[in-house]
Write an enzyme that holds these catalytic residues in place. Sequence first.
Site, PDB file in Angstrom:
ATOM      1  N   LYS C 185      47.259  -7.063  16.217  1.00  0.00           N
ATOM      2  CA  LYS C 185      48.609  -7.666  16.403  1.00  0.00           C
ATOM      3  C   LYS C 185      49.374  -7.411  15.193  1.00  0.00           C
ATOM      4  O   LYS C 185      48.916  -8.358  14.094  1.00  0.00           O
ATOM      5  CB  LYS C 185      47.719  -8.691  16.895  1.00  0.00           C
ATOM      6  CG  LYS C 185      49.604  -9.642  16.976  1.00  0.00           C
ATOM      7  CD  LYS C 185      49.328 -11.031  16.999  1.00  0.00           C
ATOM      8  CE  LYS C 185      49.097 -12.065  16.105  1.00  0.00           C
ATOM      9  NZ  LYS C 185      49.829 -11.839  15.527  1.00  0.00           N
ATOM     10  N   GLU C 259      40.716 -10.482   4.163  1.00  0.00           N
ATOM     11  CA  GLU C 259      41.605  -9.617   3.688  1.00  0.00           C
ATOM     12  C   GLU C 259      42.639 -11.210   3.488  1.00  0.00           C
ATOM     13  O   GLU C 259      43.636 -11.055   4.292  1.00  0.00           O
ATOM     14  CB  GLU C 259      42.493  -8.125   3.042  1.00  0.00           C
ATOM     15  CG  GLU C 259      42.126  -7.688   2.106  1.00  0.00           C
ATOM     16  CD  GLU C 259      43.533  -8.348   1.406  1.00  0.00           C
ATOM     17  OE1 GLU C 259      43.988  -9.348   0.460  1.00  0.00           O
ATOM     18  OE2 GLU C 259      44.327  -7.234   1.889  1.00  0.00           O
ATOM     19  N   CYS C 293      49.649 -10.119  -1.414  1.00  0.00           N
ATOM     20  CA  CYS C 293      48.162 -11.337  -1.745  1.00  0.00           C
ATOM     21  C   CYS C 293      47.832 -10.811  -3.531  1.00  0.00           C
ATOM     22  O   CYS C 293      46.748 -11.544  -3.949  1.00  0.00           O
ATOM     23  CB  CYS C 293      47.472 -11.363  -0.573  1.00  0.00           C
ATOM     24  SG  CYS C 293      47.020  -9.279  -0.191  1.00  0.00           S
ATOM     25  N   GLU C 390      48.487 -20.333  -3.985  1.00  0.00           N
ATOM     26  CA  GLU C 390      49.453 -18.792  -3.612  1.00  0.00           C
ATOM     27  C   GLU C 390      50.584 -19.489  -3.325  1.00  0.00           C
ATOM     28  O   GLU C 390      50.819 -19.987  -1.730  1.00  0.00           O
ATOM     29  CB  GLU C 390      48.700 -17.850  -2.523  1.00  0.00           C
ATOM     30  CG  GLU C 390      48.841 -17.081  -2.615  1.00  0.00           C
ATOM     31  CD  GLU C 390      48.260 -15.718  -1.288  1.00  0.00           C
ATOM     32  OE1 GLU C 390      47.740 -16.193  -0.252  1.00  0.00           O
ATOM     33  OE2 GLU C 390      48.050 -14.655  -1.584  1.00  0.00           O
TER      34      GLU C 390
END
Lengths: 314, 339, 479
Positions: C185, C259, C293, C390
């Site tokens: 997806k 991840e 990331c 983040e």
Amino acid sequence: MPDTALAAATTASNTSLRSFLHGLPGVDEVGARARAADLSTRSIKTSAKAQAIDLAIRMVDLTTLEGADTPGKVRALAGKAVHPDPADPSAPRVAAVCVYSDLVAVAVEALAGSGVGVASVATAFPSGRAPLEAKLVDTRRAVADGASEIDMVIDRGAFLAGDYLKVHEEIVAVKEACGSAHLKVILETGELATYDNVRRASWLAMRAGADFIKTSTGKVSPAATLPVTLVMLEAVRDFRAETGRQIGVKPAGGIRTTKDAIKNLVLVNEVAGEDWLDPEWFRLGASSLLNDLLMQRTKLTTGVYPGPDYYTLD
Amino acid sequence: MAKSRKNEGNESVAKDDGAARGEGVVAVTARPKVPAAPKRPSADLARRAAAHVPAGRLAVRKTYKLYVNGAFPRSESGRSYPVTSADGTHLANAALASRKDARDAVQAARKAFGGWSQRTAYNRGQILYRVAEVLEGRRAQFVQEVVDADGVDRSLAESLVSAAIDRWVYYAGWTDKIAQVAGGSNPVSGPYYNHSAPEPTGVVAVVAPQSGPLLGLVSVVAPVIAGGNTAVVVASERAPLAAVSLAEVLATSDLPGGVVNILTGRTAELAPPLAAHADVNALDLTGANDMAAGLEEAAAATLKRVVRPEPAPDWFADPGLSRVTPFLETKTVWHPIGI
Amino acid sequence: MADKIFEYAPAPESRAVVSIRPEYGLFIDGEFTEPTDARITTVNPADEEELATVSVADEADVDRAITAARRAFETVWGPMAPAERGKYLFRISRIIQERARELAVLESLDNGKPIKETRDVDIPLVAAHFFYYAGWADKLAHAGLGPSPRPLGVAAQVIPWNFPLLMLAWKIAPALAAGNTVVLKPAETTPLTALLFAEICQEAELPPGVVNILTGAGGTGRALVAHPGSDKVAFTGSTEVGREIARAVAGTDKRVTLELGGKGANIVYDDAAIDQAVEGIVTGIFFNQGHVCCAGSRLLVQESVAEEVLERLKARVSRLRLGDPLDKNTDIGAINSAAQLARVRELAQVGEEEGNERWSPACELPDRGFWFAPTVFTGVTQANRVAREEIFGPVLSVLTFRTPEEAVEKANNTPYGLSAGVWTEKGSRMLWTANRLRAGVVWSNTFNKFDPASPFGGYKESGYGREGGRHGLEAYLNG
């Protein structure tokens, strides 16, 4: 040269010179190459390209440095320098003509009143292997004959042997011999081997009084690679920030195409800044480049790819 | 979609018939297409062909030459030798290379070594894969050459050529994995970083197997260059023609000149100077047969790495790294760890 | 002519190379379905132009896709000779190279990232990734996982929007090479290159069912992850969703790799090669608009050079060219979505409210689309939210340190552990620092480098499992 950095340096010992030069931040080779490669992907098109080509023509030091050079050859080159494209008078003239010192008088006469400068290589170009006295005589003679710019070579042997003071003192002496002529100091980066050395030699030359730092003689390969020019542009940028004095940069050797020239201008623009985007502060030492610039110029105005038969050979 | 087709083993051999691809599938894309070719060639074209191309047209034969430094020279000696098919029919004359040709080939291989070994492993893989692509496009020629040389039936020749093509793909996949499999970090005692990595040994002289004019040849050449070495190859003396055709494939696959150099001629004349040559780093004696011991002895003078011939090599078997690692050196780097 | 001597004229990459369909179905069992009733509109974040509508897969679609993948695994892909599997992947790699520019333009249109990056980074890495894992297909016995490792079966894979096609490659290439089949997806805001990839699978004549692409939003992702028919779940995205997935698969036999987020520290020692360090700081946080990331979003600079580094950094950031992602000279493109822009804005606001000094270069933002100027916060402390959370945007927080110990302590003082940078000209100090960093990837004197041969993945809440290299196979094999 009243500035303090220079004053301090002229009295320096080789030890203090070494500790200064080796205290400069290092240059990571891979990083410098990557940055130059990244900047060379800039896409300069249409109006920007037209501007860049004319600017590049105005920055060209049209050069002939052959053992076979003659007064005739120098006059032909001078003619080309003033009117690069006989078919298009709107093409700007180049910055200077660069010749060996014994042909300066010919060039000066041929270029009188044209606004094109006469640069002379000196100091036992290209190797620099001669006694200082000879180098000074060479320089004084060129200046006396009317050279407005002197392109000297540094003693790479002394530099690589760590005798920075000798290199420094030679530059100081040649600068003095130049009088009012501008001094370009050729580092011959192809022989210095590392970017750390390029940065150190740049600072050494600037502190000793160079008006310009120049990459190469054109007789050693590699000559003016983009990462070398990048490192030298960083050096003049940092030197001005520290001393307030602006130094010019001249890549020479291996710049043959309009694309090469434009990549150099992009480097100038994005590394040193637009203050350097002027023939007074940036030159391109080249010979065959000029015709390619002219051809691309025609291509932009006419939309047709030109052939080399329509441009003068020098 | 024609699902059953997908199960067939040698998929890449099957040629697209176009119709099968689109069947039952939403159109691949609205990508711009070039106009299709006319359905049938015009009768006029066939008529003109008949008028201009004679029925028994004389074929243009190929001159089989050496492959040295990316070029195709004849032997400097000006010699050639007849090559016959398995049943004794004359096929062509092959160049009979001399010791001087061998010397030139070593020189070319040495010159190419720096560039080839410095290329990224990925780039070497791409080039080896390209060799497979180009070889696939000329498979019919190679099938014929294998049939001629070995007298095998056509379907076996097809399999031999398929296996040779796939072997290039196999080694294309190894180039960027050898270091991970054959190297690594070493847990030494003390504050040191310690890392080992394989590096190519240099110029490898390869005595190609006397049988297996294509698959055998590819099986010994591909692993040598996959590891970053350059090669001087002595082709099968009896059946050298496929080797020269392979050189044509290599020359058109972005493989830099000099990485593979192919000599045709007498093994007994070419192998000894290569075995003794001081600028050759390793020796693959697969095709040296009963000369092998003597060649190995000659190689000892400069301590070349030597791969001895196997009694009955099975070229269809998965070779693993057995033909790669003999031509690699291991380099170990130490570095202190500290503030 | 004193000013603007040399202004770069617009240099847009042509859009003509891509053809986007108005609507897309799901890619199941080798075919595109009719578009579903439920749709998502994907827009160009640079100007909010609607590019296409894509289908939203529901539970029944997920079930059909998993079934197709299972059938393909059992009847075709599993039994196939490994070298033949590899050759399909080589084919896919080559088609990606052939259609590279088309993919690059489409990626820039759908994601907002500069064409310079999609053209020179994303798409070449995608092709390289398939090429690399293609080569593994018949060499699995050499991977160090036992003499004859076996594939897991069907992998359910969910990927983010920051590197849409590259993340697809990271998921699909190793899975297929190891002999698994997949249902993937793509992110709801960036589905188009995944759908073009489905067409590439058709062009490569990949057997039906080996790759299935289901578009949709969070609901589709949850259904896919929860479906009992998969043997493996692989996810790249936020730590928050990663936790949800870890909970969802708890107690099942499914293997999982995650991840997730990061708050990478970029440590600059006083002996660093300063110009390259500045370049690396810029790459570390402004590459891909900071939608990375492993971004170096925390700059840890030694106090003795902090001032000089900051001065050079600001000068360098001022030269970044923000604008049309399709312009070949653009360095900074658009923020991927309105939602992401809101989050970046909110955290930047928090940064200001917490008393940090906020700086951005003079920078004109386009009127339409989602844009955020490169931003640097100085005077940041470990306690500030901009140093802990983040942001996933072009926002850099600058902290200082005095000693190597302090640098490492601060760098590790985060629940994340994905990446870190170390800038020093001294090799032993680099290795000392790298040894102590609790991060899955440590870049020294470089940043944001990726290669299919190199394993990537995090410590701690940045997830588990590695993608890339020999290690990346482990996630898709039973030893």
